[in-house]
Motif scaffolding. Structure first.
Motif, PDB file in Angstrom:
ATOM      1  N   LEU A 125       0.863  -1.182   0.000  1.00  0.00           N
ATOM      2  CA  LEU A 125       0.000   0.000   0.000  1.00  0.00           C
ATOM      3  C   LEU A 125       0.901   1.234   0.000  1.00  0.00           C
ATOM      4  CD1 LEU A 125      -2.597  -0.940   2.800  1.00  0.00           C
ATOM      5  CD2 LEU A 125      -2.645  -1.549   0.365  1.00  0.00           C
ATOM      6  N   VAL A 126       0.612   2.197  -0.862  1.00  0.00           N
ATOM      7  CA  VAL A 126       1.380   3.443  -0.914  1.00  0.00           C
ATOM      8  C   VAL A 126       0.423   4.611  -0.664  1.00  0.00           C
ATOM      9  CG1 VAL A 126       2.841   4.938  -2.317  1.00  0.00           C
ATOM     10  CG2 VAL A 126       2.997   2.459  -2.581  1.00  0.00           C
ATOM     11  N   ALA A 149      -3.457  -0.881  -8.465  1.00  0.00           N
ATOM     12  CA  ALA A 149      -4.794  -0.370  -8.154  1.00  0.00           C
ATOM     13  C   ALA A 149      -4.623   1.069  -7.692  1.00  0.00           C
ATOM     14  CB  ALA A 149      -5.452  -1.223  -7.073  1.00  0.00           C
ATOM     15  N   TYR A 150      -5.710   1.857  -7.792  1.00  0.00           N
ATOM     16  CA  TYR A 150      -5.604   3.281  -7.476  1.00  0.00           C
ATOM     17  C   TYR A 150      -6.881   3.760  -6.811  1.00  0.00           C
ATOM     18  CZ  TYR A 150      -4.855   8.291  -8.008  1.00  0.00           C
ATOM     19  OH  TYR A 150      -4.702   9.631  -7.750  1.00  0.00           O
ATOM     20  N   SER A 164      -9.965  -6.145  -6.387  1.00  0.00           N
ATOM     21  CA  SER A 164      -8.905  -6.546  -7.327  1.00  0.00           C
ATOM     22  C   SER A 164      -7.582  -6.738  -6.588  1.00  0.00           C
ATOM     23  CB  SER A 164      -8.731  -5.495  -8.426  1.00  0.00           C
ATOM     24  OG  SER A 164      -9.875  -5.423  -9.233  1.00  0.00           O
ATOM     25  N   PHE A 165      -7.243  -5.776  -5.719  1.00  0.00           N
ATOM     26  CA  PHE A 165      -5.988  -5.868  -4.973  1.00  0.00           C
ATOM     27  C   PHE A 165      -6.003  -7.063  -4.027  1.00  0.00           C
ATOM     28  CE2 PHE A 165      -3.272  -4.879  -1.318  1.00  0.00           C
ATOM     29  CZ  PHE A 165      -2.070  -4.624  -1.967  1.00  0.00           C
ATOM     30  N   GLN A 166      -7.137  -7.298  -3.367  1.00  0.00           N
ATOM     31  CA  GLN A 166      -7.232  -8.382  -2.382  1.00  0.00           C
ATOM     32  C   GLN A 166      -7.205  -9.766  -3.036  1.00  0.00           C
ATOM     33  OE1 GLN A 166      -6.439  -7.161   0.749  1.00  0.00           O
ATOM     34  NE2 GLN A 166      -8.204  -8.165   1.661  1.00  0.00           N
ATOM     35  N   ILE A 176      -2.881   5.039  -2.905  1.00  0.00           N
ATOM     36  CA  ILE A 176      -4.075   5.518  -2.194  1.00  0.00           C
ATOM     37  C   ILE A 176      -3.823   6.910  -1.620  1.00  0.00           C
ATOM     38  CG2 ILE A 176      -5.761   4.973  -0.392  1.00  0.00           C
ATOM     39  CD1 ILE A 176      -4.702   2.104  -0.370  1.00  0.00           C
ATOM     40  N   SER A 177      -4.777   7.820  -1.782  1.00  0.00           N
ATOM     41  CA  SER A 177      -4.654   9.124  -1.130  1.00  0.00           C
ATOM     42  C   SER A 177      -5.025   8.965   0.339  1.00  0.00           C
ATOM     43  CB  SER A 177      -5.555  10.164  -1.800  1.00  0.00           C
ATOM     44  OG  SER A 177      -6.898   9.994  -1.437  1.00  0.00           O
TER      45      SER A 177
END
Length: 259
Positions: A125-126, A149-150, A164-166, A176-177
């Protein structure tokens, strides 16, 4: 907090203790794996540092003149604007200057660390407070051919991005913001968390980290906070350390003898 007055801290603790019931996560969810937190200091490039020093000098002069002429209360908006600009330049000068074509030390370090972590099979996660910075990073990620993913405040298909990420093992990266993804997401497939820019409030960052470090997580969660060395970001870290110290001194776990 400002004067480090321990007697006042103790008095405050005595006053609020009857009204506070606190449980740490490790007390409630004892099966949770460990969480390891690291600070990664990043040097600025020469061009970036020149841009930072120029902005710092400009705002220092403007703010000092405004304080002298109109007082500190009338200067707070300009002060906040200057701090925000410096934080953005510490990430990447292109965020404040569309003509800036050189690189950013933090961006280079972030990409290097992300590529290493992905090659080792981690899911990441970013988080960033700045959508502009996530956009710049996403372009670098695309150049490297990495699927991701975004999620930010304007994302319409939040649920689809999360699922999708999971569920997709080939999707190793989620940008992620901080404001849009700090709460309400269950992302336990991630075992690495990158905080790209430190925020004033440590609780906001902790909520973001807790998207991965929560019930259902089976791996050790490794957190990296990226900090541009010698910038306003280091000052933010010092401020946060003081806040954490104050919280720790007045909020403690209840013991049966204290009821």
């Amino acid at each position: 907090e400002k004067k480090g007055d321990t007697s006042k801290t103790e008095k405050l603790y005595t006053i609020i203790k009857p009204f506070i019931l606190r449980r740490q996560k490790w007390q409630v969810a004892k099966e949770l794996p460990e969480k390891v937190e690291n600070i990664q200091y990043c040097g600025m490039t020469e061009e970036q540092e020149a841009c930072y020093e120029e902005a710092k000098s400009f705002y220092r002069n403007e703010i000092m003149n405004l304080i002298e002429n109109k007082g500190i209360n009338k200067s707070q908006m300009l002060l906040l604007q200057g701090l925000t600009k410096l934080r953005q330049i510490a990430n990447h000068p292109h965020m404040v200057d569309a003509t800036y074509k050189a690189s950013s030390g933090k961006m280079e370090d972030a990409m290097h660390m992300l590529l290493n972590a992905i090659s080792e099979g981690h899911k990441i996660l970013v988080f960033s407070q700045f959508v502009k910075y996530l956009t710049l990073l996403s372009k670098e990620v695309e150049k490297a051919g990495i699927p991701y993913a975004y999620l930010d405040g304007s994302t319409k298909n939040r649920k689809e991005q999360v699922e999708s990420f999971q569920n997709d093992d080939s999707l190793r990266l989620f940008l992620i913001s901080l404001r849009a993804g700090g709460v309400g997401l269950n992302l336990t497939k991630a075992d690495y968390v990158f905080i790209l820019d430190p925020w004033w409030n440590p609780a906001i960052e902790q909520q973001a980290i807790d998207r991965a470090h929560r019930i259902g997580q089976s791996k050790v969660v490794t957190v990296y906070r990226l900090v541009a060395a010698g910038t306003i970001e280091q000052k933010i870290l010092e401020l946060k350390a003081k806040k954490k110290e104050l919280v720790a001194s007045v909020l403690t776990e209840d013991s049966p003898s204290g009821k």
